[in-house]
Enzyme design. Structure first.
Site, PDB file in Angstrom:
ATOM      1  CE  LYS A   1      18.213   1.129 -12.397  1.00 22.66           C
ATOM      2  NZ  LYS A   1      18.978   1.742 -12.257  1.00 22.66           N
TER       3      LYS A   1
ATOM      4  N   GLY B   1       0.765  -1.631   0.285  1.00 22.53           N
ATOM      5  CA  GLY B   1       0.154   0.125  -0.003  1.00 22.53           C
ATOM      6  C   GLY B   1       0.620   1.186  -0.191  1.00 22.53           C
TER       7      GLY B   1
ATOM      8  NE  ARG C   1      -6.395  -8.119  -0.932  1.00 23.63           N
ATOM      9  CZ  ARG C   1      -5.136  -7.326  -0.834  1.00 23.63           C
ATOM     10  NH1 ARG C   1      -4.363  -8.465  -0.030  1.00 23.63           N
ATOM     11  NH2 ARG C   1      -4.471  -6.225  -2.077  1.00 23.63           N
TER      12      ARG C   1
END
Ligand code: MV4
Length: 461
Positions: A203, A166, A294
């Site tokens: 990177k 996130g 999930r």
């Protein structure tokens, strides 16, 4: 034979309803849980039974493991579906279910744990031959070690939190001078957000597409992928529009990324439904990024183009059934797009909870609306602001865009602000229409710069 007699749904909103629908069609009874302020929620109405498990605050209700397990026990639920978010990727919850003799509908505790440790997942993939972005081999403990690796692979690099996801606990570093500060900032943010300051180095690639592959595994050696989803249209790590197939994908590309996803799933001894997230660069190099253990918000676009009911498959696998299809039986048909409709200001993306005073949802050919919203419902301020997923299916991308625009025009929500008008703008944007999007598309759109620079043309210039 019934798979389960009764399932408790440890979630709320549209995903709780999506799971109730699958259970109904499988002749399984459902138990909804709800917090004090959600007595009038639609998932509570549609379930066979419901239990209030505590006050609105998440730790007392939708994240309250003992209360949820007690609810399952008193209602004789044999299994728990966690949906997405909340406890869906919490290994302690999966383990607590097992200890209580309740089937957790998802992968094993071990798989959830490995998936949650991004540095470890990366190491597993590297070892098993799934390409990862050049970077550190495992976690990096000191700023000196991080700088050394950065100099070896070349700037820019990105420091990422092992417990991240996130976008939190992440820092892009452009040169050696910025490395030390970025390292400590990322560490501090990771510790505050996840209680774990461990970092790793990669990177930094830009521009990129975010392409993910839905996989499904029965734990008996059968692993099948359901093709890719393109989730490049996002803002500040919040996905806004998802589509399947990806506009950049050829049959050959799908086979390549699909086989990598299956390899990744096997490396994790995967069971149940999951998603392998990849970064795809301008030369169509594919790199493993993360695994999501999930069901995801955007699973419907895959359901629309494959005809597979992912939630039903999750339940069947949890009940011990083998997969009922093979890879060569999965056919991609047409094109599907999902727009996430949020109760937010469409310009500033600030949440806008409140009472819906008029609600009319679109319908007709090729339209699916997954929502828990209804006329008169008060959108609570305590939970996320997504109030509906508008999903279209058509025979090709061009027609799917036309259909989505028609559906957005039909969607009437009054009393609160929503992101419907924002989606109309994106669907009319020449770069979106061309399928030429990358993860910076929305930021460039907001700065009035989309289409002029850095656009990902997918062809050599
Ligand atoms: C990257 C990247 C570029 N290079 N890793 C953002 C969220 C987190 N899960 C990983 N993310 C990224 N990792 C490397 N080596 C760019 C991003 C990224 C991104 C990824 C997917 C979707 C949207 C994004 C927006 C900004 C940055």
């Amino acid at each position: 034979m019934k798979l389960f007699k009764k399932i408790l749904i440890a979630n709320r909103g549209e995903i709780a309803i999506r799971i109730i629908r699958a259970c109904r069609e499988l002749d399984i009874k459902t138990v909804a849980i709800f917090s004090d302020i959600e007595r009038d929620a639609m998932h509570v109405r549609l379930a066979d039974e419901s239990i209030c498990i505590g006050p609105a605050v998440l730790s007392s209700s939708y994240l309250n493991i003992p209360a949820i397990l007690s609810a399952a026990e008193v209602t004789d639920a044999e299994a728990i579906h966690p949906g997405y978010g909340f406890l869906s990727e919490n290994p302690q919850f999966a383990e607590a279910c097992a200890t209580s003799g309740i089937t957790f509908i998802g992968p094993s505790t071990e798989t959830i744990k490995s998936g949650g440790d991004k540095s470890k997942a990366r190491q597993i993939m590297k070892r098993k031959g799934v390409p990862v972005v050049p970077g550190s081999d495992g976690p990096v403990v000191t700023e000196e070690a991080a700088t050394k690796i950065a100099k070896k692979i070349g700037f820019p690099v990105i420091f990422k939190a092992s417990s991240g996801g996130g976008g939190r606990g992440m820092r892009i570093v452009h040169d050696e001078g910025g490395a030390a500060n970025a390292f400590h900032m990322a560490q501090r943010e990771a510790l505050a957000a996840f209680g774990n300051s461990e970092l790793y180095v990669e990177k930094y690639l830009n521009p990129i597409r975010h392409i993910e592959v839905q996989i499904i595994a029965d734990g008996k050696g059968n692993v099948v992928h359901l093709g890719e989803r393109d989730c490049s249209v996002q803002r500040r790590h919040q996905k806004l529009i998802e589509e399947a197939p990806s506009p950049m994908a050829t049959e050959k590309f799908r086979k390549r990324i699909g086989e990598l996803a299956v390899k990744a799933a096997k490396a994790m001894k995967y069971k149940n439904a999951g998603t392998i997230e990849f970064i795809v660069d301008q030369d169509q190099n594919v790199y493993f990024m993360e695994i999501n253990t999930r069901v995801q918000v955007e699973h419907p676009v895959t359901e629309e183009i494959t005809g597979v009911d992912i939630i039903k498959e999750q339940i069947k696998i949890a009940a011990g059934l083998p997969l009922s299809f093979k890879q060569n039986e999965i056919k991609i048909a047409g094109h599907s797009i999902e727009c996430r409709i949020n109760a937010e200001d469409p310009e500033k993306f600030i949440p806008c909870p409140g009472k819906i005073t008029f609600f009319h949802q679109p319908g007709g050919p090729g339209i699916r609306v997954d929502t828990a919203a209804y006329n008169g419902w008060v959108v609570p301020s305590q939970y996320d602001s997504m109030i509906a997923k508008l999903i279209v299916h058509a025979k090709n991308r061009e027609e799917a865009i036309i259909r989505m625009k028609r559906a957005l025009d039909e969607f009437i929500i009054e009393g609160i602000k929503t992101t419907i008008s924002f989606h109309k703008k994106v669907l009319n944007h020449p770069d979106f229409v061309k399928g030429s999007v990358n993860t910076s598309f929305i930021e460039r759109l907001a700065s009035g710069d989309a289409g002029s620079s850095g656009s990902n043309d997918d062809k050599p210039s």
